[in-house]
Design a protein around this motif. Structure first.
Motif, mmCIF file in Angstrom:
data_model
loop_
_atom_site.group_PDB
_atom_site.id
_atom_site.type_symbol
_atom_site.label_atom_id
_atom_site.label_comp_id
_atom_site.label_asym_id
_atom_site.label_seq_id
_atom_site.Cartn_x
_atom_site.Cartn_y
_atom_site.Cartn_z
ATOM 1 N N THR A 31 0.824 -1.205 0.000
ATOM 2 C CA THR A 31 0.000 0.000 0.000
ATOM 3 C C THR A 31 0.857 1.255 0.000
ATOM 4 O O THR A 31 0.568 2.225 -0.718
ATOM 5 C CB THR A 31 -0.917 0.002 1.233
ATOM 6 N N LEU A 32 1.932 1.249 0.785
ATOM 7 C CA LEU A 32 2.829 2.402 0.839
ATOM 8 C C LEU A 32 3.484 2.660 -0.511
ATOM 9 O O LEU A 32 3.565 3.813 -0.965
ATOM 10 C CB LEU A 32 3.901 2.169 1.909
ATOM 11 N N LEU A 33 3.929 1.619 -1.177
ATOM 12 C CA LEU A 33 4.556 1.784 -2.490
ATOM 13 C C LEU A 33 3.554 2.302 -3.519
ATOM 14 O O LEU A 33 3.907 3.110 -4.386
ATOM 15 C CB LEU A 33 5.147 0.452 -2.948
ATOM 16 N N GLN A 34 2.314 1.862 -3.414
ATOM 17 C CA GLN A 34 1.293 2.369 -4.333
ATOM 18 C C GLN A 34 1.027 3.853 -4.103
ATOM 19 O O GLN A 34 0.840 4.611 -5.062
ATOM 20 C CB GLN A 34 0.012 1.553 -4.165
ATOM 21 N N MET A 35 1.025 4.271 -2.845
ATOM 22 C CA MET A 35 0.838 5.695 -2.548
ATOM 23 C C MET A 35 2.005 6.526 -3.071
ATOM 24 O O MET A 35 1.808 7.609 -3.642
ATOM 25 C CB MET A 35 0.700 5.895 -1.041
ATOM 26 N N ILE A 36 3.220 6.031 -2.868
ATOM 27 C CA ILE A 36 4.395 6.751 -3.357
ATOM 28 C C ILE A 36 4.352 6.876 -4.874
ATOM 29 O O ILE A 36 4.662 7.931 -5.451
ATOM 30 C CB ILE A 36 5.677 6.046 -2.897
ATOM 31 N N SER A 37 3.940 5.795 -5.527
ATOM 32 C CA SER A 37 3.868 5.809 -6.989
ATOM 33 C C SER A 37 2.845 6.827 -7.485
ATOM 34 O O SER A 37 3.133 7.648 -8.365
ATOM 35 C CB SER A 37 3.504 4.409 -7.490
ATOM 36 N N SER A 38 1.635 6.792 -6.919
ATOM 37 C CA SER A 38 0.591 7.712 -7.376
ATOM 38 C C SER A 38 0.969 9.163 -7.091
ATOM 39 O O SER A 38 0.764 10.046 -7.936
ATOM 40 C CB SER A 38 -0.739 7.368 -6.703
ATOM 41 N N CYS A 39 1.539 9.435 -5.915
ATOM 42 C CA CYS A 39 1.933 10.810 -5.584
ATOM 43 C C CYS A 39 3.059 11.298 -6.490
ATOM 44 O O CYS A 39 3.096 12.474 -6.864
ATOM 45 C CB CYS A 39 2.369 10.899 -4.119
ATOM 46 N N SER A 40 3.974 10.416 -6.844
ATOM 47 C CA SER A 40 5.079 10.806 -7.723
ATOM 48 C C SER A 40 4.553 11.211 -9.100
ATOM 49 O O SER A 40 4.946 12.250 -9.651
ATOM 50 C CB SER A 40 6.079 9.664 -7.849
ATOM 51 N N PHE A 41 3.653 10.414 -9.653
ATOM 52 C CA PHE A 41 3.100 10.742 -10.962
ATOM 53 C C PHE A 41 2.276 12.025 -10.902
ATOM 54 O O PHE A 41 2.349 12.870 -11.801
ATOM 55 C CB PHE A 41 2.237 9.580 -11.471
ATOM 56 N N LEU A 42 1.485 12.185 -9.847
ATOM 57 C CA LEU A 42 0.692 13.404 -9.710
ATOM 58 C C LEU A 42 1.584 14.631 -9.574
ATOM 59 O O LEU A 42 1.276 15.702 -10.121
ATOM 60 C CB LEU A 42 -0.239 13.289 -8.504
ATOM 61 N N TYR A 43 2.683 14.490 -8.850
ATOM 62 C CA TYR A 43 3.593 15.621 -8.650
ATOM 63 C C TYR A 43 4.168 16.095 -9.987
ATOM 64 O O TYR A 43 4.143 17.296 -10.290
ATOM 65 C CB TYR A 43 4.721 15.219 -7.713
ATOM 66 N N PHE A 44 4.679 15.159 -10.793
ATOM 67 C CA PHE A 44 5.297 15.560 -12.055
ATOM 68 C C PHE A 44 4.255 16.053 -13.056
ATOM 69 O O PHE A 44 4.518 16.996 -13.816
ATOM 70 C CB PHE A 44 6.090 14.390 -12.637
ATOM 71 N N LEU A 45 3.075 15.439 -13.067
ATOM 72 C CA LEU A 45 2.031 15.912 -13.972
ATOM 73 C C LEU A 45 1.583 17.327 -13.612
ATOM 74 O O LEU A 45 1.314 18.141 -14.493
ATOM 75 C CB LEU A 45 0.839 14.956 -13.935
ATOM 76 N N ARG A 46 1.520 17.620 -12.308
ATOM 77 C CA ARG A 46 1.150 18.970 -11.879
ATOM 78 C C ARG A 46 2.291 19.953 -12.101
ATOM 79 O O ARG A 46 2.062 21.106 -12.495
ATOM 80 C CB ARG A 46 0.748 18.954 -10.387
ATOM 81 N N ARG A 47 3.514 19.527 -11.857
ATOM 82 C CA ARG A 47 4.669 20.401 -12.052
ATOM 83 C C ARG A 47 4.832 20.757 -13.517
ATOM 84 O O ARG A 47 5.221 21.894 -13.846
ATOM 85 C CB ARG A 47 5.918 19.710 -11.521
ATOM 86 N N TRP A 48 4.525 19.814 -14.401
ATOM 87 C CA TRP A 48 4.605 20.076 -15.838
ATOM 88 C C TRP A 48 3.339 20.716 -16.382
ATOM 89 O O TRP A 48 3.193 20.874 -17.588
ATOM 90 C CB TRP A 48 4.886 18.772 -16.588
ATOM 91 N N LYS A 49 2.389 21.044 -15.465
ATOM 92 C CA LYS A 49 1.149 21.730 -15.821
ATOM 93 C C LYS A 49 0.316 20.948 -16.837
ATOM 94 O O LYS A 49 -0.338 21.505 -17.730
ATOM 95 C CB LYS A 49 1.440 23.150 -16.343
#
Length: 284
Positions: A78-96
């Motif tokens: 579960t922790l790895l899944q959260m890290i994965s989803s947050c990482s993708f969301l971070y870069f998608l938001r950072r790249w607008k």
């Protein structure tokens, strides 16, 4: 001649063009709507099918890791899944590419490293707690039940959701809807009665997962709209709040050390499972 020319009809030059454009627009709208009277669009249907495929494959991979390889630490998954989803969301938001608030522009400047105000983050705290319970119990529920029975029992989630919505929001449903849900529950019990590998604890965990799912969905209905965040923003807040809590919990329980000492940790077959899980979580 003048009277004849005035009486003779003019050839419609511009009118058919407007008619063609209207017909083209009508066809496009008709192609966009899959069913008359339904809000389901082609894009929505593709998203639903993709979600269904990812959800089924995610259950299969979780089942393989927890049962076939006897991986003892569901919380680490579960922790790895959260890290994965947050990482993708971070870069998608950072790249607008995406935004986290409803009606917000993609070009809006990021006022903080968390992308959302602290007040909004605290407003979603009950939702994050419900999400954490839902994630932890759902991953653990795959262990004690075979995949067909897991899928069957999880269909009863809608009944628990209807009950939670009735108590939290006063939502009532028509008798046909209640009757159809009752048939689903009856089918689940009939299938369970013929399950030769019946495990009371496994069934209890699945029903507990249904309850936590219902609580999570009901909490979304109450907090999601008032927070002003879209689905990406809610998922981001859940990860930001729940990630550190789950990391601390796995550290205190010794799950991280158990994972490091897991005999199949470097096995190619086992390593493929987390890799596919991360991809599926990011897709969902």
């Amino acid at each position: 001649m003048a009277s004849n020319s005035s009486k003779s009809p003019m050839l419609p030059v511009s009118e058919p063009a407007r008619g063609d454009e209207g017909e083209k627009e009508r066809l496009l709208k008709g192609d966009e709507k899959l069913f008359r009277g339904s809000a389901m669009t082609r894009r929505g249907a593709n998203a639903a099918i993709s979600y269904m495929a990812c959800a089924v494959l995610l259950v299969m991979f979780n089942k393989a890791a927890l049962s076939s390889y006897n991986f003892p630490c569901a919380n680490v998954i579960t922790l790895l899944q959260m890290i994965s989803s947050c990482s993708f969301l971070y870069f998608l938001r950072r790249w607008k590419i995406i935004n986290f608030t409803m009606g917000d522009s993609l070009m809006t400047s990021d006022s903080s490293s968390t992308f959302v105000p602290l007040k909004t983050l605290m407003h979603t705290l009950p939702l994050a707690v419900a999400y954490l319970l839902y994630m932890v119990v759902s991953v653990e529920s795959v262990r004690g039940v075979n995949v067909p029975m897991y899928t069957t029992l999880r269909r009863t989630t809608v009944a628990f959701t209807m009950i939670m919505e009735y108590f939290l929001a006063g939502q009532k449903y028509t008798p046909p809807v209640v009757g159809s849900v009752g048939l689903i529950i009856l089918g689940a019990f009939v299938a369970g009665a013929r399950d030769l590998s019946f495990d009371f604890f496994g069934y209890a965990v699945v029903f507990l997962a249904n309850i936590t799912t219902a609580i999570y969905l009901a909490t979304i209905a109450r907090i999601g709209k008032s927070s002003g965040l879209n689905s990406f923003g809610l998922m981001w807040c859940n990860g930001v709040i729940c990630g550190p809590l789950l990391l601390l919990w796995t550290f205190l329980r010794g799950d991280l050390e158990t994972t490091i000492n897991f005999p199949y940790l470097l096995s190619p077959g086992f390593l493929v499972l987390p890799a596919h899980q991360w991809k599926l979580v990011s897709s969902i």
